[in-house]
Design an enzyme around this catalytic site. Sequence first.
Site, PDB file in Angstrom:
ATOM      1  N   LYS A  75       1.041  -1.053   0.147  1.00  0.00           N
ATOM      2  CA  LYS A  75       0.513   0.095  -0.095  1.00  0.00           C
ATOM      3  C   LYS A  75       0.799   1.409  -0.245  1.00  0.00           C
ATOM      4  O   LYS A  75       2.381   1.232   0.659  1.00  0.00           O
ATOM      5  CB  LYS A  75      -0.997  -0.322   1.104  1.00  0.00           C
ATOM      6  N   SER A 150     -10.028   1.930   3.203  1.00  0.00           N
ATOM      7  CA  SER A 150      -8.518   2.488   1.902  1.00  0.00           C
ATOM      8  C   SER A 150      -7.543   2.359   1.115  1.00  0.00           C
ATOM      9  O   SER A 150      -7.514   2.120   0.506  1.00  0.00           O
ATOM     10  CB  SER A 150      -7.912   3.683   2.788  1.00  0.00           C
ATOM     11  N   SER A 174      -9.920  -0.364   7.168  1.00  0.00           N
ATOM     12  CA  SER A 174      -9.065  -0.460   5.851  1.00  0.00           C
ATOM     13  C   SER A 174      -8.498  -1.398   5.131  1.00  0.00           C
ATOM     14  O   SER A 174      -8.058  -1.479   4.177  1.00  0.00           O
ATOM     15  CB  SER A 174      -8.126   0.940   5.745  1.00  0.00           C
TER      16      SER A 174
END
Length: 481
Positions: A75, A150, A174
């Site tokens: 990420k 997210s 997330s």
Amino acid sequence: MNKSDLTIDKLSKGEVSSLEMSSFCVERMEKNEDLNVYISRTPSETILAQAKEADLAKEKGDSKGRLLGFPMAIKDNMCTEGVKTTCASKILGNFVPNYDATVVKKIKAEGGIILGKANMDEFAMGSSNENSAFGVVRNPWNKDCVPGGSSGGSAAAVASGLAAAALGSDTGGSIRQPAAFCGVVGMKPTYGRVSRFGLVAFASSLDQIGPITNNVRDNAKLLEIISGHDPLDSTSVDIPVPPYEELLEKDIGGLKIGIPIEYFSDALNPQIKKGIEASMDVLKRLGAEFTYVSLPTTEYAIPCYYVLAPAEASSNLARYDGVRYGVRRNGDSNLINMYHETRSQGFGKEVKRRIMLGTYTLSSGYYDAYYLKALKTQKVIREEFSEVFKKVDIIISPVTPNLPFKIGEKTADPLEMYLSDIYTVSVNLAGLPAISMPCGLVDGLPIGVQLIGNHFKEDIIYRVAHQLEEALSLNLPDPCK
Ligand code: GLN
């Protein structure tokens, strides 16, 4: 070579080579650019060269890395030395860290290959990946739908075979929510289990890094690798990391599982409810015992989280001032104008909303009414979980109240968006570990089931999850085929 071959197990047993796996991911990356899962990508030639090198090292017995040649996505809020780390924000659009986050270091030390940096909601604020300055990620199961957020890029990459696994971060859901929306396995570990050094902070007291994988076994293996005390993160805890994988087969007969009544209200989509109930039936057959439990403060978890997380964010994001990091705007004017321009142009709408909310709740006169009250609520939430864990070993619940929604469907109403986190935020507020794993398909879209454990009881979560996964034997189709 199929998407289902993208596992650490197959690679380490030599059933597939790193070159086969990595070429598969590279080909898929090139064919599926419309999914928009990567913000930056390692050049294909570099990936393939690394894969060849890994295969050669293995052949010669030169390297014992547990991830030797395993292709992964990270990420884009975790620092990677020499590689842009944007947090999906314009303000960090040019930020190239000169060090690796501890988790990245650990993956590299075990021989893992980094395919690229995954798209996300800006600064990890969001539940749909629509808040990225680099565009929305599409859900591989239905490209009109969001992948969740997210860590939307990370989850979509694994679901579509654009990576064999990924790292995400979870502050309020997330990792778990996008894992559920994309039909993959996502673990949010106990707060303190994994070092946050090099993770760009959103709400430091809640943030935790975890693995997103195709199956539970890989997840357990990866968590074993990234966990442990790190002197560079004072909140990482110095207690031994159990051999999660070795414990996967241990019998779950007699294990007590709690069903929190507040998580199964009318707010829950009835088809998701049915899916979770089917998982409960399977676990019953495996010998687990179920009892109803109550977590009465659940209804205050969203307001509590959306006071605490923005408060911490407003403080953490104060460092983006155009001086120390990233992009600077209007640098020739006076200092205040420069700050103003940099932050106005650099941050997106949701990030600004959070900074304003956080600044407000921390300001004198409102501090007691909002921030302090939220802290007290958090304490009650923690205590309720502690009480429940005196009676049960694990809690089962949905991950999301609804199926993956359409792109644009919830963008006009932030509160509606925040409500997607109703079953995930309490876990962060209490610092607990929880996994999301697929438990079915509804209208061609995946649904997830959540297993929540007591602090540092990831081993029990993995055992139950693994045995449930085997018994369900879903064999989800490949969404990109
Ligand atoms: N959706 C939540 C939020 O927007 C959680 C985000 C996260 O876990 N990083 O704050």
